[in-house]
Structure formats: structure tokens, C-alpha cells
Motif scaffolding. Structure first.
Motif, short mmCIF file in Angstrom:
data_model
loop_
_atom_site.label_atom_id
_atom_site.label_comp_id
_atom_site.label_asym_id
_atom_site.label_seq_id
_atom_site.Cartn_x
_atom_site.Cartn_y
_atom_site.Cartn_z
N LEU A 1 14.56 -14.14 -50.49
CA LEU A 1 13.50 -13.54 -49.67
C LEU A 1 14.11 -12.70 -48.55
O LEU A 1 13.71 -11.55 -48.32
CB LEU A 1 12.61 -14.65 -49.09
CG LEU A 1 11.50 -14.18 -48.16
CD1 LEU A 1 10.48 -13.31 -48.89
CD2 LEU A 1 10.77 -15.38 -47.50
N ALA A 2 15.10 -13.26 -47.85
CA ALA A 2 15.71 -12.53 -46.72
C ALA A 2 16.34 -11.23 -47.19
O ALA A 2 16.20 -10.19 -46.54
CB ALA A 2 16.76 -13.41 -46.04
N ARG A 3 17.01 -11.26 -48.33
CA ARG A 3 17.68 -10.05 -48.82
C ARG A 3 16.66 -8.98 -49.21
O ARG A 3 16.86 -7.79 -48.96
CB ARG A 3 18.59 -10.40 -50.01
CG ARG A 3 19.80 -11.21 -49.58
CD ARG A 3 20.54 -11.80 -50.78
NE ARG A 3 21.65 -12.63 -50.32
CZ ARG A 3 22.19 -13.61 -51.04
NH1 ARG A 3 21.71 -13.89 -52.25
NH2 ARG A 3 23.19 -14.32 -50.55
N LYS B 1 16.07 -5.32 -47.38
CA LYS B 1 16.07 -4.02 -48.09
C LYS B 1 14.78 -3.25 -47.81
O LYS B 1 14.80 -2.05 -47.58
CB LYS B 1 16.22 -4.22 -49.60
CG LYS B 1 17.64 -4.57 -49.98
CD LYS B 1 18.02 -4.14 -51.38
CE LYS B 1 19.52 -4.39 -51.55
NZ LYS B 1 20.03 -4.10 -52.87
N GLU B 2 13.65 -3.96 -47.85
CA GLU B 2 12.38 -3.26 -47.63
C GLU B 2 12.23 -2.82 -46.17
O GLU B 2 11.71 -1.76 -45.88
CB GLU B 2 11.19 -4.18 -48.00
CG GLU B 2 11.06 -4.41 -49.48
CD GLU B 2 9.77 -5.13 -49.84
OE1 GLU B 2 8.85 -5.22 -49.00
OE2 GLU B 2 9.68 -5.62 -50.99
N GLY B 3 12.69 -3.68 -45.26
CA GLY B 3 12.40 -3.44 -43.83
C GLY B 3 13.46 -2.64 -43.11
O GLY B 3 13.21 -2.12 -42.01
N GLY B 4 14.66 -2.54 -43.69
CA GLY B 4 15.80 -1.94 -42.97
C GLY B 4 15.51 -0.57 -42.42
O GLY B 4 15.80 -0.28 -41.24
N ALA B 5 14.91 0.29 -43.23
CA ALA B 5 14.68 1.66 -42.79
C ALA B 5 13.68 1.71 -41.64
O ALA B 5 13.62 2.70 -40.90
CB ALA B 5 14.18 2.50 -43.96
N ARG B 6 12.90 0.65 -41.46
CA ARG B 6 11.93 0.62 -40.36
C ARG B 6 12.37 -0.34 -39.26
O ARG B 6 11.56 -0.81 -38.46
CB ARG B 6 10.54 0.28 -40.89
CG ARG B 6 9.97 1.48 -41.66
CD ARG B 6 8.55 1.26 -42.08
NE ARG B 6 8.49 0.72 -43.43
CZ ARG B 6 7.36 0.50 -44.10
NH1 ARG B 6 6.20 0.77 -43.54
NH2 ARG B 6 7.39 0.01 -45.31
N GLY B 7 13.66 -0.66 -39.24
CA GLY B 7 14.21 -1.42 -38.11
C GLY B 7 13.96 -2.91 -38.17
O GLY B 7 14.13 -3.62 -37.18
N VAL B 8 13.58 -3.42 -39.34
CA VAL B 8 13.39 -4.88 -39.46
C VAL B 8 14.64 -5.50 -40.08
O VAL B 8 15.10 -5.06 -41.13
CB VAL B 8 12.15 -5.22 -40.31
CG1 VAL B 8 12.05 -6.73 -40.53
CG2 VAL B 8 10.89 -4.72 -39.61
N ARG B 9 15.16 -6.49 -39.39
CA ARG B 9 16.33 -7.22 -39.90
C ARG B 9 15.87 -8.60 -40.37
O ARG B 9 15.02 -9.22 -39.73
CB ARG B 9 17.36 -7.39 -38.77
CG ARG B 9 17.86 -6.07 -38.23
CD ARG B 9 18.68 -6.23 -36.96
NE ARG B 9 17.90 -6.72 -35.83
CZ ARG B 9 17.00 -6.01 -35.17
NH1 ARG B 9 16.73 -4.75 -35.53
NH2 ARG B 9 16.34 -6.52 -34.15
N ALA B 10 16.44 -9.07 -41.46
CA ALA B 10 16.09 -10.42 -41.97
C ALA B 10 17.38 -11.14 -42.31
O ALA B 10 18.18 -10.66 -43.11
CB ALA B 10 15.21 -10.29 -43.21
N ASN B 11 17.59 -12.27 -41.68
CA ASN B 11 18.83 -13.03 -41.88
C ASN B 11 18.50 -14.52 -41.98
O ASN B 11 17.43 -14.96 -41.57
CB ASN B 11 19.79 -12.78 -40.72
CG ASN B 11 20.30 -11.34 -40.71
OD1 ASN B 11 21.09 -10.94 -41.55
ND2 ASN B 11 19.82 -10.54 -39.76
N VAL B 12 19.45 -15.28 -42.51
CA VAL B 12 19.26 -16.72 -42.70
C VAL B 12 20.32 -17.47 -41.92
O VAL B 12 21.51 -17.15 -42.03
CB VAL B 12 19.38 -17.09 -44.20
CG1 VAL B 12 18.99 -18.54 -44.43
CG2 VAL B 12 18.53 -16.17 -45.06
#
Ligand code: NAD
Length: 260
Positions: A165-167, A171-182
Motif C-alpha cells: 500500500l505504501a509503495r 507512486k500515485e502521490g509523489g508528483a503531488r507532494g505526498v510521501r508514504a512510508n512504513v
């Protein structure tokens, strides 16, 4: 005060790792929403933060309930203006050998860990996009996001799922400044772990002392538990890390139990 002016929502923040994380984010300047099933304890945590000079509100939320998650996040944004940090942390543990693992418990485990992570992400990310500022989403994984243990089929499956889910969100959010990490803790002495010590002793036919030394901490480099402060500090680091360089990662905090 790296998080001054930011709004952070932490699920499962009425106890253990979530509580300490909420307190740490508040110390860094964030206004924190203490979201939990247990509203009484959530209020206590919010009161502690306010008494220490921080900003917090308590919110009753069952992360497995789509309407409750959507309403809680809409209310947060209506009251506080945005949501900049989401810590999807609520979790439980149910142990049993797989041949005895009930389907109801399997579904409960996946619902809290995976449905909860999905529902809170979906509700929060659209506000992160709309604000134009992006945001930081942090999932509470585990060493069990990378490694299996006996008696924990549903938990290990759910925690591995959070990496996927995080990965994807990265990928989806990166271009809009969203970071997702675990963040992936080793064993931390919270109520979730205290409950497991006698349960594992019984299931494995060994003493409670052996569970701690020879099951929980056996593969650490120093025989030490990870602490709630260790995890809260790691979440705060990710929440305040303002570039996309750290995106789609998992950080294992486990006294060397698991090395990646
Ligand atoms: P804890 O039992 O101290 O706290 C969990 C909190 O989640 C409680 O306040 C509980 O009310 C809340 N919660 C449970 N179900 C919920 C739901 N449906 N909706 C909203 N809130 C709910 O546990 P903890 O040890 O602090 O665990 C927090 C997270 O850390 C979990 O995801 C857990 O899997 C993870 N984790 C813990 C350890 C550890 O050793 N303690 C290790 C690795 C990962």
C-alpha cells in the motif's frame, strides 16, 4: 518545531506507540487529532498534550468503519483547516496456530490493519492533494512486514500488505507532494505486547521469561526492547522530512532484529 502549523491525525493514539507518537508530534508543533476506538483514553491523551502546552483534540473513530473514517477526517478538515500528516497506527494482535486461527479473527485483523490503512489514506489524501501542499502518510508496520513468526499468520500477512500500500501511495502521490512510508518496530512493551507474553508462553509451552529472551528479543543485537520513544522519534523524523527523497520506504527500528 518542525511541524509548526501542521495538522496530524494519529489512529490508535489512545495507547502505546500511537499515544507517544501523538505527544511527540505535538511537541514538534503539530495540532494532533487523537483518533481511537477508546474515546475516554483518547481524551486523556489530548488533555495531557494540552496541559503540556500543545494542541490536540480527541476523536472517536473505528478505522474499519468507512463512514466513521470519512466523517472523522471531514470533521478534522472542517475544524482545523487541513490534514498534513496521517499516522495509520491502530492495531491489534491475535495469536494462534494457523489450523486453529478462526476466520472471524483473520478478517478482524485484516480489517483493522489493512482496511483501516486504506480508508484513512483515501479520506486524507484528497485533502493533501487539494491543499497543494502534499503531506506525509506513515503506516505502522512491524518487523513482521519483512519477517514471519509462528502463530501470527494474519498479523504477518497484514503487515506485509502495508508495504504494498505504501509503495503504491508513494507512486500515485509523489508528483503531488505526498510521501508514504512504513515504520517497522521490533517488540515494544505496550499493552499489545504485554498481553502476548503469557499467551505465547502457553501456546509454545515455555516460560514467560523464555518468551521474552528466546522468542521476542532472541535476534536483537543486544537483547533490548525497542521503546515507544524510539518509534515516536522515527515517525516525527518522517513527518517533518519535507522532500520526496524518502518515499515508499520502510524503516526498521528493532535493535538489529531485522536488517535490510
Ligand atoms: P496498543 O494496544 O497499546 O494500542 C493500540 C490502540 O489501537 C489502542 O488504543 C486501541 O484502542 C486502538 N484500536 C484498536 N482497534 C482500533 C480500531 N478498529 N479503530 C481505532 N482504534 C483502534 O498497541 P501498540 O503496541 O501501541 O500498537 C500500535 C501499532 O504498532 C499497531 O499497529 C501494532 O501492530 C504496531 N506494532 C507494535 C509493536 C509492539 O511491539 N508493540 C511492534 C510492531 C508494530
Amino acid at each position: 518545531m518542525a511541524l509548526q502549523g501542521k495538522i496530524a491525525l494519529v489512529t490508535g493514539a489512545a495507547s502505546g506507540i500511537g499515544e507517544q507518537t501523538a505527544k511527540r508530534l505535538a511537541k514538534d508543533g503539530a495540532t494532533v487529532v487523537i483518533a481511537d476506538l477508546n474515546l475516554v483514553n483518547a481524551r486523556k491523551v489530548a488533555d495531557d498534550i494540552v496541559a503540556a502546552g500543545g494542541k490536540a483534540i480527541a476523536l472517536s473513530m473505528d478505522v474499519t468503519n468507512e463512514d466513521a473514517v470519512n466523517a472523522g477526517i471531514e470533521d478534522t478538515v472542517a475544524k482545523l483547516g487541513s490534514i498534513d500528516v496521517l499516522v495509520s497506527n491502530a492495531g491489534i494482535q491475535i495469536i494462534a496456530p494457523i489450523e486453529e486461527y478462526s476466520f472471524a479473527n483473520w478478517k478482524k485483523m485484516l480489517a483493522i490493519h489493512l482496511d483501516g490503512a486504506f480508508l484513512t489514506t483515501r479520506a486524507a489524501i484528497k485533502h493533501m492533494y487539494a491543499s497543494g501542499k502534499g503531506g506525509s502518510i506513515i503506516y505502522m508496520g512491524s518487523v513482521h512486514s519483512h519477517e514471519a513468526s509462528k502463530l501470527k499468520s494474519a498479523y504477518v500477512t497484514a503487515k506485509h500488505g502495508l508495504l504494498g500500500l505504501a509503495r503504491t501511495v508513494a507512486k500515485e502521490g509523489g508528483a503531488r507532494g505526498v510521501r508514504a512510508n512504513v515504520v517497522c518496530p521490533g517488540f515494544v512493551r505496550t499493552p499489545l505486547v504485554e498481553k502476548q507474553i503469557p499467551e505465547q508462553a502457553k501456546a509454545l509451552g515455555i516460560s514467560e521469561d523464555d518468551v521474552v529472551k528466546n522468542v521476542m528479543l532472541k535476534d536483537t543485537v543486544d537483547g533490548e526492547f525497542t521503546t515507544v520513544a524510539d518509534i515516536a522519534n522515527t515517525v516525527a523524523f518522517l513527518a517533518g522530512f519535507e522532500s520526496n527523497a524518502l518515499n515508499g520506504q520502510s524503516i526498521v527500528v528493532s535493535h538489529g532484529w531485522f536488517m535490510q
